[in-house]
Design a protein around this motif. Structure first.
Motif, short mmCIF file in Angstrom:
data_model
loop_
_atom_site.label_atom_id
_atom_site.label_comp_id
_atom_site.label_asym_id
_atom_site.label_seq_id
_atom_site.Cartn_x
_atom_site.Cartn_y
_atom_site.Cartn_z
N ASP A 161 -58.88 30.04 -29.90
CA ASP A 161 -58.71 30.11 -28.46
C ASP A 161 -59.21 31.48 -28.00
O ASP A 161 -58.57 32.50 -28.27
N ASP A 162 -60.35 31.49 -27.31
CA ASP A 162 -60.88 32.71 -26.72
C ASP A 162 -60.59 32.66 -25.22
O ASP A 162 -60.88 31.66 -24.57
N HIS A 163 -60.07 33.74 -24.68
CA HIS A 163 -59.42 33.68 -23.37
C HIS A 163 -59.65 35.02 -22.67
O HIS A 163 -59.24 36.07 -23.19
N ARG A 164 -60.30 34.99 -21.51
CA ARG A 164 -60.64 36.24 -20.81
C ARG A 164 -60.62 36.00 -19.31
O ARG A 164 -60.91 34.90 -18.86
N GLY A 165 -60.30 37.04 -18.56
CA GLY A 165 -60.40 36.90 -17.12
C GLY A 165 -59.35 37.69 -16.37
O GLY A 165 -58.71 38.60 -16.91
N TYR A 166 -59.20 37.32 -15.10
CA TYR A 166 -58.34 38.04 -14.18
C TYR A 166 -57.27 37.10 -13.62
O TYR A 166 -57.59 36.12 -12.96
#
Length: 365
Positions: free
Chosen positions: A226-231
């Protein structure tokens, strides 16, 4: 227990399956090179493969603060969940909150004992630039080291970790081979804030040494990266549960996995990460809701009878802290699932007894 008195509901699938209640925007489209376009705006939707450039720091106007503060607002996370047959469930992760606070984490759940063992500490390190060509996520803390090597364009990944502390000594090393198609989504959380995640289902080879015993992966072992990035919004919350392994389809054991999440997407139908993985293909899943019937007993359903699960939690890892303006109340849970999930055609997958890994996360950042 109050929650256990409530039974799952056997809802019949529509005559032609669930396609009529699933948004076409959840059908994967070709992936642009970059998650943030030349105008500083995020691309949104469901995509068919990895992004070449996860250039989230190039986003414009994600808050009232100048763009150069993006690095102090972004959330970065890469994790691997591993199901080792009837013995263990494992979560390995490195994350950065506000782009600055690193956390290295390895959790091992003994299914027979219903007990979680944790190696967790503040950590230094870096997130992979992409999920391609061996780009590496690595974190190092006083109690735990984590490394994830991402070679998704070749269908491969590698995960290793070692730790020591009150839970004893732990070492793991796994090679992963992609088993199904990826889930790649970019979800609007409000007019300016966007969350991206890619999740992939893998078969597993390798081992973990834990409590002086060595456990080997088998043909039944599976994993999800699970790769997870953001605002996220300033105040955010989500619920999540996943599982992978063998369930029953028409009375026969079949290998599959699924991911179900309820977050702050501004349009749950068009933008969500709910998916059922099958060998070489996947199925969209409708938006779901989570009911916390008790602290350790949840129910996950949708509006159409596509999903009806209960989740009986055996143990959890609770991370609760306040650092300046950052506040977290975050449980990672392990337990047993019961009920069913359907694919788009209406085929029912019975998950009774499958191990679940979940989260209940509230974050102010």
């Amino acid at each position: 227990m109050f929650g256990k008195k409530k039974k799952t509901t056997e809802a019949a699938a529509p005559a032609k399956g669930f396609a009529s209640v699933l948004s076409d925007k959840r059908i994967p489209v070709p992936t642009p090179d970059s998650i943030i376009d030349e105008n500083g705006r995020p691309v949104l939707g469901t995509f068919d493969k990895e992004f070449q450039h996860l250039n989230f720091l190039d986003i414009h106007n994600q808050s009232i603060l100048p763009d150069f503060t993006n690095k102090n607002r972004i959330t970065l996370w890469e994790a691997c969940e591993i199901n080792l047959d009837d013995d263990l469930a494992i979560l390995v992760a490195f994350s950065k909150l506000a782009g600055l606070i690193g956390i290295c984490l390895t959790l091992v759940y003994d299914k027979k004992e219903k007990k979680k063992y944790a190696w967790m500490s503040p950590a230094s390190g870096n997130m992979s630039e992409t999920l391609l060509d061996g780009s590496t996520t690595a974190g190092k803390g006083p109690l735990n080291n984590v490394t994830m090597v991402n070679d998704f364009n070749h269908g491969k990944a590698h995960v290793s970790s070692h730790g020591r502390g009150p839970a004893g000594k732990m070492e793991l090393d796994f090679d992963l081979t992609r088993w199904s198609v990826p889930s790649v989504v970019s979800i609007p959380m409000d007019a300016h804030k966007t969350l991206y995640t890619q999740k992939d289902l893998f078969t597993v080879e390798g081992y973990i040494v834990f409590n002086g015993k060595k456990y080997l992966a088998t043909e039944a072992s599976m994993a999800i990266i699970d790769d997870h990035r953001g605002y996220y919004p300033f105040d955010s919350h989500y619920d999540w549960v996943t599982s992978m392994g063998y369930g029953l389809v028409n009375g026969e054991k079949r290998k599959f996995g699924f991911n179900l999440t309820r977050n702050q997407s501004i349009n749950q139908d068009d933008y969500n990460e709910n998916i059922l993985w099958l060998e070489g293909k996947s199925s969209r899943i409708t938006p779901v809701k989570f009911e916390h019937l008790t602290y350790d007993y949840w129910r996950i359903t949708d509006n159409y009878g596509m999903v009806d699960l209960t989740y009986d939690i055996g143990d959890r890892n609770l991370l609760k802290f306040t650092i300046g303006h950052i506040k977290a109340d975050y449980s990672i849970t392990f337990g047993v699932l019961k009920g069913y999930i359907c694919d788009e055609d209406g085929t029912k997958y019975v998950v009774d007894g499958m191990c679940g890994i979940g989260e209940d996360k509230s974050l102010r950042i």
